[in-house]
Structures are given as structure tokens and as C-alpha cells.
Design a protein around this motif. Structure first.
Motif, PDB file in Angstrom:
ATOM      1  N   LYS A  47      14.315  16.511   8.519  1.00 29.46           N
ATOM      2  CA  LYS A  47      15.572  16.656   9.275  1.00 29.46           C
ATOM      3  C   LYS A  47      16.411  15.371   9.183  1.00 29.46           C
ATOM      4  N   THR A  48      16.518  14.844   7.951  1.00 30.91           N
ATOM      5  CA  THR A  48      17.276  13.624   7.711  1.00 30.91           C
ATOM      6  C   THR A  48      18.276  13.854   6.591  1.00 30.91           C
ATOM      7  N   THR A  49      19.032  12.809   6.286  1.00 38.79           N
ATOM      8  CA  THR A  49      19.951  12.848   5.156  1.00 38.79           C
ATOM      9  C   THR A  49      19.451  11.876   4.096  1.00 38.79           C
ATOM     10  N   GLN A  50      19.967  12.023   2.887  1.00 42.61           N
ATOM     11  CA  GLN A  50      19.588  11.146   1.792  1.00 42.61           C
ATOM     12  C   GLN A  50      19.873   9.685   2.140  1.00 42.61           C
ATOM     13  N   SER A  51      21.027   9.417   2.732  1.00 44.19           N
ATOM     14  CA  SER A  51      21.397   8.031   3.044  1.00 44.19           C
ATOM     15  C   SER A  51      20.487   7.404   4.102  1.00 44.19           C
ATOM     16  N   GLU A  52      19.860   8.224   4.937  1.00 39.74           N
ATOM     17  CA  GLU A  52      18.941   7.692   5.942  1.00 39.74           C
ATOM     18  C   GLU A  52      17.619   7.240   5.328  1.00 39.74           C
ATOM     19  N   LEU A  53      17.289   7.740   4.134  1.00 36.42           N
ATOM     20  CA  LEU A  53      16.000   7.419   3.522  1.00 36.42           C
ATOM     21  C   LEU A  53      16.110   6.548   2.275  1.00 36.42           C
ATOM     22  N   THR A  54      17.086   6.819   1.418  1.00 32.15           N
ATOM     23  CA  THR A  54      17.204   6.100   0.152  1.00 32.15           C
ATOM     24  C   THR A  54      17.446   4.613   0.405  1.00 32.15           C
ATOM     25  N   GLY A  55      16.661   3.784  -0.307  1.00 32.20           N
ATOM     26  CA  GLY A  55      16.774   2.341  -0.168  1.00 32.20           C
ATOM     27  C   GLY A  55      15.912   1.761   0.935  1.00 32.20           C
ATOM     28  N   LYS A  56      15.288   2.622   1.730  1.00 29.39           N
ATOM     29  CA  LYS A  56      14.423   2.156   2.816  1.00 29.39           C
ATOM     30  C   LYS A  56      12.980   2.063   2.310  1.00 29.39           C
ATOM     31  N   HIS A  57      12.182   1.210   2.984  1.00 27.17           N
ATOM     32  CA  HIS A  57      10.766   1.080   2.647  1.00 27.17           C
ATOM     33  C   HIS A  57      10.072   2.410   2.905  1.00 27.17           C
ATOM     34  N   TRP A  58       9.106   2.750   2.056  1.00 28.28           N
ATOM     35  CA  TRP A  58       8.467   4.066   2.140  1.00 28.28           C
ATOM     36  C   TRP A  58       7.772   4.321   3.474  1.00 28.28           C
ATOM     37  N   ASP A  59       7.432   3.277   4.209  1.00 27.79           N
ATOM     38  CA  ASP A  59       6.773   3.494   5.499  1.00 27.79           C
ATOM     39  C   ASP A  59       7.728   3.997   6.577  1.00 27.79           C
ATOM     40  N   ILE A  60       9.024   4.109   6.255  1.00 26.57           N
ATOM     41  CA  ILE A  60       9.982   4.676   7.211  1.00 26.57           C
ATOM     42  C   ILE A  60       9.599   6.119   7.573  1.00 26.57           C
ATOM     43  N   LEU A  61       8.852   6.758   6.693  1.00 24.48           N
ATOM     44  CA  LEU A  61       8.434   8.133   6.941  1.00 24.48           C
ATOM     45  C   LEU A  61       7.208   8.215   7.855  1.00 24.48           C
ATOM     46  N   ASP A  62       6.711   7.072   8.302  1.00 24.95           N
ATOM     47  CA  ASP A  62       5.493   7.054   9.115  1.00 24.95           C
ATOM     48  C   ASP A  62       5.742   6.284  10.407  1.00 24.95           C
ATOM     49  N   LYS A  63       4.948   6.601  11.388  1.00 22.22           N
ATOM     50  CA  LYS A  63       4.994   5.947  12.691  1.00 22.22           C
ATOM     51  C   LYS A  63       4.693   4.448  12.531  1.00 22.22           C
ATOM     52  N   GLY A  64       5.378   3.608  13.263  1.00 19.81           N
ATOM     53  CA  GLY A  64       5.232   2.163  13.162  1.00 19.81           C
ATOM     54  C   GLY A  64       3.804   1.665  13.273  1.00 19.81           C
ATOM     55  N   SER A  65       3.003   2.286  14.126  1.00 17.93           N
ATOM     56  CA  SER A  65       1.626   1.817  14.312  1.00 17.93           C
ATOM     57  C   SER A  65       0.764   2.056  13.068  1.00 17.93           C
ATOM     58  N   ASN A  66       1.229   2.886  12.146  1.00 14.31           N
ATOM     59  CA  ASN A  66       0.471   3.156  10.923  1.00 14.31           C
ATOM     60  C   ASN A  66       0.875   2.247   9.768  1.00 14.31           C
ATOM     61  N   HIS A  67       1.922   1.462   9.910  1.00 10.64           N
ATOM     62  CA  HIS A  67       2.444   0.630   8.824  1.00 10.64           C
ATOM     63  C   HIS A  67       1.418  -0.376   8.313  1.00 10.64           C
ATOM     64  N   LYS A  68       0.493  -0.802   9.179  1.00  8.68           N
ATOM     65  CA  LYS A  68      -0.509  -1.796   8.776  1.00  8.68           C
ATOM     66  C   LYS A  68      -1.423  -1.286   7.666  1.00  8.68           C
ATOM     67  N   HIS A  69      -1.489   0.035   7.459  1.00 11.56           N
ATOM     68  CA  HIS A  69      -2.364   0.618   6.439  1.00 11.56           C
ATOM     69  C   HIS A  69      -1.735   0.646   5.051  1.00 11.56           C
ATOM     70  N   TYR A  70      -0.446   0.377   4.952  1.00 15.43           N
ATOM     71  CA  TYR A  70       0.258   0.580   3.683  1.00 15.43           C
ATOM     72  C   TYR A  70      -0.182  -0.381   2.577  1.00 15.43           C
ATOM     73  N   GLU A  71      -0.616  -1.584   2.905  1.00 15.47           N
ATOM     74  CA  GLU A  71      -1.150  -2.487   1.877  1.00 15.47           C
ATOM     75  C   GLU A  71      -2.379  -1.865   1.217  1.00 15.47           C
ATOM     76  N   ASN A  72      -3.224  -1.211   2.027  1.00 14.10           N
ATOM     77  CA  ASN A  72      -4.411  -0.535   1.476  1.00 14.10           C
ATOM     78  C   ASN A  72      -4.008   0.642   0.602  1.00 14.10           C
ATOM     79  N   TYR A  73      -2.957   1.365   0.988  1.00 11.57           N
ATOM     80  CA  TYR A  73      -2.491   2.493   0.168  1.00 11.57           C
ATOM     81  C   TYR A  73      -2.003   1.992  -1.187  1.00 11.57           C
ATOM     82  N   ILE A  74      -1.312   0.846  -1.186  1.00 13.35           N
ATOM     83  CA  ILE A  74      -0.820   0.269  -2.446  1.00 13.35           C
ATOM     84  C   ILE A  74      -1.999  -0.127  -3.330  1.00 13.35           C
ATOM     85  N   LYS A  75      -3.016  -0.735  -2.742  1.00  5.56           N
ATOM     86  CA  LYS A  75      -4.210  -1.116  -3.512  1.00  5.56           C
ATOM     87  C   LYS A  75      -4.888   0.112  -4.098  1.00  5.56           C
ATOM     88  N   GLU A  76      -5.004   1.169  -3.292  1.00  6.53           N
ATOM     89  CA  GLU A  76      -5.678   2.378  -3.766  1.00  6.53           C
ATOM     90  C   GLU A  76      -4.899   3.061  -4.882  1.00  6.53           C
TER      91      GLU A  76
END
Length: 178
Positions: A47-76
């Protein structure tokens, strides 16, 4: 409609697999993890627009408390060429649980993460439907159980009816509507 910049030879494939897909897809630049493309299905899901997502960090699609896991996702994804994880997307006070499946790929010479997002509720329904279809496949004869299974599938899909037609050696064996 969001269009990927591709040459003329691959435009039809791009439209088929990305732009016109019913699957929610996001493409993320691997070097900085910024969203570079999203398709209409993803915009509808979030329920967003292209401009709300494009150019933003991929963790924008996830709840803030989950952002700490993204380094592990990149490694995997760097070591296995893919990663799957659950995300919680919040928009207008509503939280949606999504399954994210990212694959490393190359687009126009750049390494990208190609992500497929699906609602966890839809994933569960899909799994239940496939299990029901396996039950039908394993039946040795047509029975009332089959009618109940077909009716259950119809309800889960939200259809008013389903028509199954069974053929063997180009001869109609059975039709069923649920």
C-alpha cells in the motif's frame, strides 16, 4: 507502471517476469542495499508508491526492531546466493507478516538482490491447498471425500466454484464442481 531499463530484446521478458507479475518483487542494489525497482504487485501489497520505496534502504520494508538482522542476511546471501527471512511491514498502523526470499542476481552489469515477498497468510493457504491437491492425487477412486476437499479448496481460494476435469488418453473421465 514501473519499468526496468532493459534493451528491446529483453523487454517482453522483463514485462512478463517483473512488471506484469502478480508476485510482489523488489530489486535491491547489492552494494548499498537501496531499493532500485519495485513492481505494481509489491506496491499493492505494501500500500505504498514507488517514490516511497525507491532509493530507500531495503530494511524500510521491515519493522525497525528487525533491522539488526540485516547484516546477517547480507552475509548469507553473499555466501549462499539466496536468503529467506520473515519481515513485519507496518503501514498506516497495520502490521503485515511477509516472507522475503532474496536471490543474488545481475541486472545491467550490477549485482542486485532480487526479492520476492509474499504474505505469510497467503503462504499458509497455498501450502494447505497443495496438501489438499496431494490428497486428491493419491485417491484411488472418486468419493465424497473428494467433494469435501474440493469444496474446502474453493472456500480457501475465495472462489464461487472450481471445475476440475480429469482426462485419460484424451477421454473425459470425470468433472467436478465444488
Amino acid at each position: 507502471m514501473n519499468q526496468l531499463n532493459v534493451n528491446d530484446d529483453s523487454e517482453d521478458l522483463c514485462n512478463l517476469f517483473f512488471n506484469d507479475s502478480n508476485q510482489a518483487i523488489v530489486i535491491v542494489n547489492a552494494s548499498d542495499q537501496k531499493i532500485i525497482h519495485v513492481n505494481e504487485a509489491l506496491l499493492e501489497l505494501t500500500k505504498t508508491t514507488q517514490s516511497e520505496l525507491t532509493g530507500k534502504h531495503w530494511d524500510i520494508l521491515d519493522k525497525g526492531s528487525n533491522h539488526k538482522h540485516y547484516e546477517n542476511y547480507i552475509k548469507e546471501i553473499s555466501s549462499n546466493d539466496s536468503v529467506t527471512f520473515s519481515i513485519e511491514y507496518e503501514n498506516n498502523g497495520i502490521t503485515r507478516s511477509l516472507n522475503a526470499n532474496y536471490h543474488m542476481s545481475v541486472l545491467e552489469g550490477e549485482v542486485v538482490y532480487l526479492g520476492y515477498l509474499i504474505s505469510e497468510n497467503n503462504q499458509g493457504v497455498s501450502n494447505e491447498i497443495f496438501k489438499s491437491l496431494d490428497k486428491i492425487k493419491n485417491m484411488t477412486s472418486i468419493s465424497e471425500d473428494m467433494e469435501l476437499i474440493l469444496s474446502d479448496i474453493r472456500v480457501k481460494l475465495g472462489f464461487s466454484f472450481i471445475l476440475f476435469i480429469e482426462f485419460h488418453n484424451n477421454c473425459l473421465l470425470y468433472t467436478s464442481d465444488a
